[in-house]
Design an enzyme around this catalytic site. Structure first.
Site, PDB file in Angstrom:
ATOM      1  CB  SER A  32     -38.671 -19.687 -39.445  1.00 22.05           C
ATOM      2  OG  SER A  32     -38.511 -18.884 -40.612  1.00 22.05           O
ATOM      3  CG  ASP A  33     -34.767 -23.859 -43.010  1.00 18.51           C
ATOM      4  OD1 ASP A  33     -34.309 -23.055 -43.845  1.00 18.51           O
ATOM      5  OD2 ASP A  33     -34.276 -24.989 -42.824  1.00 18.51           O
TER       6      ASP A  33
END
Length: 740
Positions: A269-270
């Site tokens: 994920s970011d």
């Protein structure tokens, strides 16, 4: 000590790695598996009690934003020697355009149109960062960027899918080397998957709405290309794509990436993007967010702890299956084995980093030289002849600022290691001519005129005014978007008052995005667009200014006349009423109380020309190149065949120089409408003055494929136009037909 399974991994082949992963997986508890799915931020040169405890318990799979070698080695030692299974850590860092040696920003590297330069820059970044214990970078960013208001356009490789995927493959090769297990290789990460560059209004983190056909034809090709060529990891976009945030987007992360492309690496994920699913309004709470992110295809959560807190409960409640967790952890462990971490996770303090050595600085300088784009050069004022000047006025806040020239996301560069333009100019001047320096403005954002008087005096007494303007580094990059992309602060006024002195102006612009220059372009004699050039800005730009080198950079993005034209890019559709110069209506020519009419009935504006100020692919040289004699080896091509397209390029100027020769096509009739031009090839050539060369491109019909209405990827028979030229506005054209 390492467990037995962790010791016997020297020169493993694929089946060995798979066997080792399965053996290790069989020994792991649920908590240890979930720990591999969690990435935590480092403590900064210390190892806190909480972090130490989490690593020992097997609750951490990766650390990011730690760069101190001793600290990283201690983190790895704890993981290897004190945790139950001795699983080493992934150490992530945003090594975006260099580590200690800072190269031009990625958008500038795209302006080189040189896969070789891009690969070498990434390779040096890998060498330098790996010597500090880093084994994973979050680059390349391959979002197609067609809105220069977006701050992260600085991190992009431009507006075109073909150029982007070509350079992205080179960047991945530079980072990852011949083998991930090599000492100086680090894992690359394709980000942000996908569509982030189309954020509404050019605002970071904003919604993106992209029809599937456009998504597949424009935004996905670079990701697909480097997935197929072996990029180690992917990162999901922050953004909401067509109503579904990518962090929870099963169609994108599973249907496309896993099922269609057969991609087998981990997806991260970011930063804190999993709990942000709640803020999006896509998940009810962090428990729900963790379930939706994992189900969609997020293997590792960056920075936040939703997986750590809730994944076991999700499994107990049958939201997430054990098989799902096992498949995720297999991907993460496989990457660690492929990186050779089970064999040598500890980085020797004696491993030479060679940071900022002569070779690294030489390549950094070459990258700057090839990335600078000459936009204007009236009366051949450039290059400057030393013998023709007595005094050079150097004006502007960016002439002597080693920090700002590094640009955005240059965390590990040092200001005092940057070579500034003013210092380099002084080296050139010595006893040949005088340099008078005035900062003019304290920063690029200043709106007061306190330094104008000194700048005017400096210019009045000079033969040439050399102005260094643009944007500070903080004005581009993540979360640094601008609604206006004019030169900020009072820079336009400073240009105006220097212009009023009558002294010729050479303008060097350092910026992280295209700048709208129409208001000042008539006030300056030359413009060299240097982007944010990094450590070696001064020596490289000085060599260009004085003709040691000729500019050869080409724009990887279109430069609009005004912000109101955005989005503006070369590969637009024709529409049913395309703009035509002859029917252009200027607002100032409309009579008072004119009757309502559609005027020219074309797709245009009343208050500016429909064309860009500078087109995609544009860039001047000190020499001039003439393109003639475009030819085809065959005008009728069977499906499955190829055509050779050639043109003669003559250097008709007075300098030896490099040129980027570009190939464009247009599919005249398609199942869906096709762009008016598409880049399909480019070659960087060198020609001595008076020399000519025949440049040939081979174009297979497979390269004409696109996604049609049925989302089938295939070429179609029909008529094609083809151009060869020095930028996307080229008119040297011929045509061929593809038959079934």
């Amino acid at each position: 000590m390492l467990s037995k399974s962790c010791q016997q991994v020297h020169e493993l082949n694929f089946s060995d790695v798979e066997s080792e992963v399965l053996t290790l997986l069989s020994r792991m508890t649920i908590e240890e598996k979930i720990g591999q799915m969690s990435q935590l931020s480092g403590d900064g040169c210390i190892v806190s009690k909480n972090l130490r405890k989490a690593i020992i318990a097997g609750h951490v799979g990766s650390i990011l934003n730690e760069v101190d070698l001793d600290t990283i080695n201690e983190l790895q030692r704890i993981a290897i020697q004190e945790s139950r299974l001795g699983i080493p850590l992934l150490i992530g860092r945003d090594v975006i355009h260099g580590f200690n040696t800072i190269f031009p920003i990625p958008l500038a590297q795209a302006a080189t149109w040189s896969p070789k330069i891009v690969e070498r820059c990434a390779k040096i970044a890998a060498i330098e960062s790996s010597s500090s214990g880093i084994n994973w970078t979050f680059a390349p960013m391959i979002d197609i960027a067609r809105d220069p208001r977006w701050g992260r356009i600085a991190e992009s490789l431009g507006e075109d899918p073909y150029l982007c995927k070509t350079l992205a493959n080179s960047m991945v090769k530079g980072f990852q080397g011949d083998s991930l297990s090599d000492t100086n290789s680090i894992a690359a990460c394709a980000k942000h998957f996908a569509g982030y560059g189309a954020s509404e209004g050019g605002k970071d983190y904003n919604t993106t709405n992209i029809p599937e056909n456009e998504l597949r034809n424009v935004y996905l090709p670079p990701f697909k290309a480097i997935a197929e060529s072996g990029v180690a990891t992917f990162m999901a976009s922050f953004s909401d794509l067509n109503g579904v945030p990518v962090t929870g987007n099963n169609w994108l992360l599973t249907t496309v990436l896993r099922d269609e492309w057969n991609y087998s690496g981990p997806v991260v994920s970011d930063w804190e993007a999993v709990p942000q699913l709640v803020i999006h309004g896509f998940a009810f709470d962090d428990y729900d967010a963790a379930g939706k992110a994992c189900t969609a295809g997020i293997d590792m959560e960056m920075a936040s702890d939703c997986y750590l807190k809730h994944m076991k409960h999700l499994m107990n409640n049958n939201v997430i299956s054990l098989d799902k967790i096992d498949s995720v952890v297999k991907r993460i462990l496989t990457l660690k084995f492929n990186l050779g971490l089970f064999e040598s996770a500890i980085t020797s303090p004696n491993q030479p980093s060679n940071s900022l050595n002569t070779d690294h600085l030489s390549i950094a300088k070459e990258a700057v030289i090839k990335s600078c784009v000459l936009l204007k050069n009236d009366n051949q004022i450039l290059p400057i002849a030393k013998s023709a000047i007595n005094t050079l006025a150097v004006i502007g806040p960016l002439a002597d600022d080693g920090y700002e020239q590094m640009g955005t996301w240059a965390f590990d560069g040092k200001e005092n290691q940057s070579h500034t333009c003013l210092n380099a100019l002084k080296e050139v001047a010595k006893n040949a001519f005088n340099i008078n320096y005035a900062v003019g403005m304290e920063t690029t954002r200043c709106n007061h005129h306190d330094g104008f008087a000194e700048a005017i005096d400096t210019a009045i007494n000079a033969d040439i005014a050399l102005m260094f303007l643009g944007e500070e580094a903080i004005l581009s990059g993540e979360a640094h978007c601008r609604s206006s992309i004019d030169l900020p602060g009072a820079q336009e006024q400073l240009i105006n008052v220097i212009h009023a002195t009558g002294t010729p102006i050479i303008l060097v612009i350092m910026a992280g995005r295209p700048i709208t220059l129409e208001k000042i372009i008539s006030k300056v004699d030359a413009i060299l667009f240097a982007w944010h050039p990094g450590t070696m800005a001064g020596p490289a730009i000085t060599d260009l200014l004085f003709g040691v080198e000729s500019p050869s950079g080409k724009l990887p993005v279109t430069f609009p006349r005004t912000v109101g034209q955005i989005p503006l890019y070369y590969a637009q559709k024709n529409s049913g009423r395309p703009p035509i110069d002859e029917k252009y209506i200027n607002i100032d020519n409309i009579k008072m109380r004119a009757p309502q009419t559609s005027f020219g009935m074309t797709s245009t504006y009343l208050d500016t020309h429909f064309s860009p100020l500078f087109p995609f692919g544009f860039g001047l040289s000190y020499s001039q190149f003439c393109y003639t004699k475009i030819k085809l080896n065959n005008k009728v091509i069977p499906m499955g065949g190829a055509v050779e397209v050639s043109a003669t390029i003559n250097n008709v100027g007075n300098y030896n120089a490099e040129e980027v020769v570009q190939l464009y096509i247009r599919d005249i009739v398609g199942n869906v409408t096709r762009p008016i031009k598409e880049l399909k090839g480019f070659q960087r050539i060198t020609l001595g003055k008076g020399e000519s060369m025949v440049v040939t491109f081979k174009l297979h019909t497979d390269e004409l494929a696109f996604y049609n209405q049925q989302m089938e990827y295939k070429p179609e028979a029909g008529l094609f136009h083809v151009w060869i030229g020095g930028d996307s506005s080229t008119t040297l054209k011929t045509e061929f037909e593809v038959t079934d």
